[in-house]
Enzyme design. Structure first.
Site, PDB file in Angstrom:
ATOM      1  N   TYR A 173      66.854  72.978  29.000  1.00 55.54           N
ATOM      2  CA  TYR A 173      67.965  72.098  29.379  1.00 55.54           C
ATOM      3  C   TYR A 173      67.834  71.575  30.803  1.00 55.54           C
ATOM      4  O   TYR A 173      68.243  70.464  31.102  1.00 55.54           O
ATOM      5  CB  TYR A 173      69.291  72.857  29.270  1.00 55.54           C
ATOM      6  CG  TYR A 173      69.975  72.737  27.937  1.00 55.54           C
ATOM      7  CD1 TYR A 173      69.334  73.123  26.765  1.00 55.54           C
ATOM      8  CD2 TYR A 173      71.271  72.259  27.851  1.00 55.54           C
ATOM      9  CE1 TYR A 173      69.971  73.018  25.545  1.00 55.54           C
ATOM     10  CE2 TYR A 173      71.921  72.159  26.634  1.00 55.54           C
ATOM     11  CZ  TYR A 173      71.273  72.543  25.477  1.00 55.54           C
ATOM     12  OH  TYR A 173      71.906  72.444  24.285  1.00 55.54           O
ATOM     13  N   LYS A 221      61.423  83.444  20.922  1.00 56.72           N
ATOM     14  CA  LYS A 221      60.303  82.876  20.157  1.00 56.72           C
ATOM     15  C   LYS A 221      59.040  83.353  20.859  1.00 56.72           C
ATOM     16  O   LYS A 221      58.170  82.563  21.260  1.00 56.72           O
ATOM     17  CB  LYS A 221      60.444  81.343  20.114  1.00 56.72           C
ATOM     18  CG  LYS A 221      59.513  80.659  19.151  1.00 56.72           C
ATOM     19  CD  LYS A 221      59.885  80.830  17.683  1.00 56.72           C
ATOM     20  CE  LYS A 221      58.797  80.259  16.797  1.00 56.72           C
ATOM     21  NZ  LYS A 221      58.973  80.562  15.371  1.00 56.72           N
ATOM     22  N   ASP A 268      63.869  81.921  14.373  1.00 60.20           N
ATOM     23  CA  ASP A 268      63.920  81.405  12.996  1.00 60.20           C
ATOM     24  C   ASP A 268      64.491  82.460  12.062  1.00 60.20           C
ATOM     25  O   ASP A 268      65.343  82.184  11.213  1.00 60.20           O
ATOM     26  CB  ASP A 268      62.543  80.878  12.536  1.00 60.20           C
ATOM     27  CG  ASP A 268      61.379  81.788  12.920  1.00 60.20           C
ATOM     28  OD1 ASP A 268      61.594  82.793  13.628  1.00 60.20           O
ATOM     29  OD2 ASP A 268      60.239  81.498  12.493  1.00 60.20           O
ATOM     30  N   ASP A 273      76.523  77.096  16.814  1.00 61.97           N
ATOM     31  CA  ASP A 273      77.117  76.169  15.846  1.00 61.97           C
ATOM     32  C   ASP A 273      76.972  76.717  14.425  1.00 61.97           C
ATOM     33  O   ASP A 273      77.887  76.594  13.605  1.00 61.97           O
ATOM     34  CB  ASP A 273      76.441  74.787  15.918  1.00 61.97           C
ATOM     35  CG  ASP A 273      77.229  73.771  16.757  1.00 61.97           C
ATOM     36  OD1 ASP A 273      77.847  74.202  17.751  1.00 61.97           O
ATOM     37  OD2 ASP A 273      77.207  72.569  16.430  1.00 61.97           O
ATOM     38  N   ASP A 281      72.670  77.408  21.790  1.00 58.47           N
ATOM     39  CA  ASP A 281      73.427  76.213  21.377  1.00 58.47           C
ATOM     40  C   ASP A 281      73.380  76.076  19.863  1.00 58.47           C
ATOM     41  O   ASP A 281      74.410  75.897  19.200  1.00 58.47           O
ATOM     42  CB  ASP A 281      72.808  74.979  22.046  1.00 58.47           C
ATOM     43  CG  ASP A 281      73.506  73.692  21.644  1.00 58.47           C
ATOM     44  OD1 ASP A 281      74.748  73.682  21.613  1.00 58.47           O
ATOM     45  OD2 ASP A 281      72.806  72.696  21.358  1.00 58.47           O
TER      46      ASP A 281
HETATM   47  C1  LIG Z   1      77.194  68.477  24.835  1.00 58.67           C
HETATM   48  C2  LIG Z   1      76.038  69.404  25.048  1.00 58.67           C
HETATM   49  C3  LIG Z   1      75.437  69.150  26.390  1.00 58.67           C
HETATM   50  C4  LIG Z   1      76.425  70.872  24.896  1.00 58.67           C
HETATM   51  C5  LIG Z   1      75.192  71.753  24.991  1.00 58.67           C
HETATM   52  O1  LIG Z   1      74.147  71.448  24.400  1.00 58.67           O
HETATM   53  O2  LIG Z   1      75.288  72.765  25.673  1.00 58.67           O
HETATM   54  C6  LIG Z   1      77.136  71.262  23.610  1.00 58.67           C
HETATM   55  O3  LIG Z   1      76.361  71.115  22.471  1.00 58.67           O
HETATM   56  C7  LIG Z   1      77.662  72.682  23.718  1.00 58.67           C
HETATM   57  O4  LIG Z   1      77.361  73.496  22.850  1.00 58.67           O
HETATM   58  O5  LIG Z   1      78.422  72.963  24.669  1.00 58.67           O
HETATM   59 MG   LIG Z   2      76.488  72.770  21.137  1.00 59.63          MG
END
Ligand SMILES: CC(C)[C@H](C(=O)O)[C@@H](O)C(=O)O
Ligand SMILES: [Mg+2]
Ligand SMILES: NC(=O)c1ccc[n+]([C@@H]2O[C@H](COP(=O)([O-])OP(=O)(O)OC[C@H]3O[C@@H](n4cnc5c(N)ncnc54)[C@H](O)[C@@H]3O)[C@@H](O)[C@H]2O)c1
Length: 356
Positions: free
Chosen positions: A135, A190, A222, A250, A246
């Site tokens: 990042y 990884k 993975d 999700d 990240d």
């Molecule tokens: C919007 C983006 C920069 C951010 C990230 O990748 O950290 C988002 O996906 C999160 O999870 O907070």
């Molecule tokens: Mg995110």
């Protein structure tokens, strides 16, 4: 106590308004001050993280953040895109530890896309390193490809990197968090392919020597993605780098019924923090009054607990959320037959009314 409120874009203002309503109903004397951020910051001040917004965030005891991002800004040069606001705040405030608890409330077992028996009782904590990795690594950009079959063409490149100290401090956060839970840490990497993550594994293993009462397991990312949907309850604390965290968080969100249920805390070394839902600005549903505000409301509860020393108030909010779910109230993302569909504001009002 001063709280900076940064609503942002898309559903950000709608969901943040509900959390503010809940905070105001607690009977505390918080000083809340709002500022533009993300696309809203760019539109009003020409920058996604305006100076005044950054100054407010630095001066406040804690920051409550909505979400940033709007497709209409996707063609701007990167430095001016809304997402730079949240990345900039994390970096400027030194918020390296991102805690994303994935908890399934029993009432939502049927809302998850996974079978209830796979997810019921789920309570895992994802700890994502937040200020390093690919990042923020440099150099990055687009250049002329120096060699190989595509020599002379343009190539995009980024740099994945972690300094030893960055790995050590997030490993300490993970082992200490595990001590307050089931004393198990899974470090996700990884190492089989990437130098950065072999180094990560070596350092985490070294830090673990100080935490022999905590079990440490290493897992490739993975496999971790697969295990998260196969048998998520086997995890206790997951610690991982910025990008893997990240993605995995999700995925973990869907175990809880909806990404609208996953709060987060981003902390510095002194537990000063920024609190935001793990999801984005959801432009597809913005302005419709249907976004789930619970991740943001639960983020406010985390703020009270971690940064403001108000654990009882945090409990009040979390209990109120449990109550509204037990009452059968659901925004569309967690709706099932037999429950009552409500909008963003109604959900916020119901949480306020359920505060004990
Ligand atoms: C919007 C983006 C920069 C951010 C990230 O990748 O950290 C988002 O996906 C999160 O999870 O907070
Ligand atoms: Mg995110
Ligand atoms: N921290 C942040 O501010 C943050 C985090 C992630 C994405 N983003 C940005 O948000 C924008 C949209 O990204 P995306 O679509 O990939 O991810 P997203 O999380 O915004 O949305 C993904 C899906 O989940 C749904 N969703 C998200 N939050 C919800 C909620 N509270 N209630 C109900 N449904 C919800 C959306 O409607 C969409 O279908 C992009 O500009 C992205 O960069 C910002």
């Amino acid at each position: 106590m001063k709280i900076a409120i940064l609503p942002g874009d898309g559903i950000g203002p709608e969901i943040t308004a509900q959390a503010v309503k809940v905070l105001n109903a607690l009977g505390e004397s918080f000083e809340l001050e709002s500022a533009d951020v993300g696309g809203a910051g760019y539109a009003a001040h020409g920058h996604p993280l305006p100076q005044g917004t950054l100054a407010l965030a630095k001066a406040a005891d804690a920051v409550l953040f909505g979400a940033v991002g709007d497709y209409k800004y996707d063609s701007l040069e990167r430095a001016l895109r809304p997402e730079q606001a949240i990345l900039g705040l994390r970096k400027e405030l030194g918020l390296f530890a991102n805690l994303r608890p994935a908890i399934l409330y029993p009432e939502l077992a049927g809302a998850s896309t996974l079978k209830p028996e796979v997810v019921s009782g789920l309570d895992i904590l994802i700890i994502r390193e937040l200020t390093g990795d690919i990042y923020f690594g440099k150099p990055r950009g687009v250049r002329e490809c120096p060699d190989g079959p595509f020599a002379g063409q343009r190539e995009g490149f980024d740099t994945m990197r972690y300094a030893e100290g960055e790995i050590r401090r997030i490993a300490h956060v993970a082992f200490q968090a595990a001590r307050k839970r089931d004393r198990r840490v899974t470090s996700v990497d990884k190492a089989n392919v990437l130098e950065t993550f072999q180094f990560w594994r070596d350092i985490v293993t070294d830090v673990h020597k100080e935490y022999q009462d905590v079990e440490l397991e290493h897992m490739y990312v993975d496999n971790a993605a697969m295990q998260l949907v196969r048998a998520p309850k086997k995890f206790d604390v997951i610690v991982t780098g910025n990008m893997f965290g990240d993605i995995l968080s999700d995925a973990a969100a869907m175990l809880t019924g909806s990404i609208g249920m996953l709060p987060s805390a981003s902390l510095d070394a002194n537990n000063k923090g920024l609190y935001e839902p793990s999801h984005g600005s959801a432009p597809d549903i913005a302005g419709k009054g249907i976004a789930n505000p619970l991740a943001t409301i639960l983020s406010a509860a985390m703020m009270l607990r971690f940064s403001l020393g108000k654990a009882e108030q945090a409990d009040r909010i979390e209990n109120a959320v449990k109550k509204v779910l037990a009452q059968g109230l659901r925004t569309p993302d967690i709706y099932e037959d037999g429950t009552t569909k409500v909008g963003t504001e109604q959900m916020g009002d119901a949480v306020v009314n359920a505060l004990g």
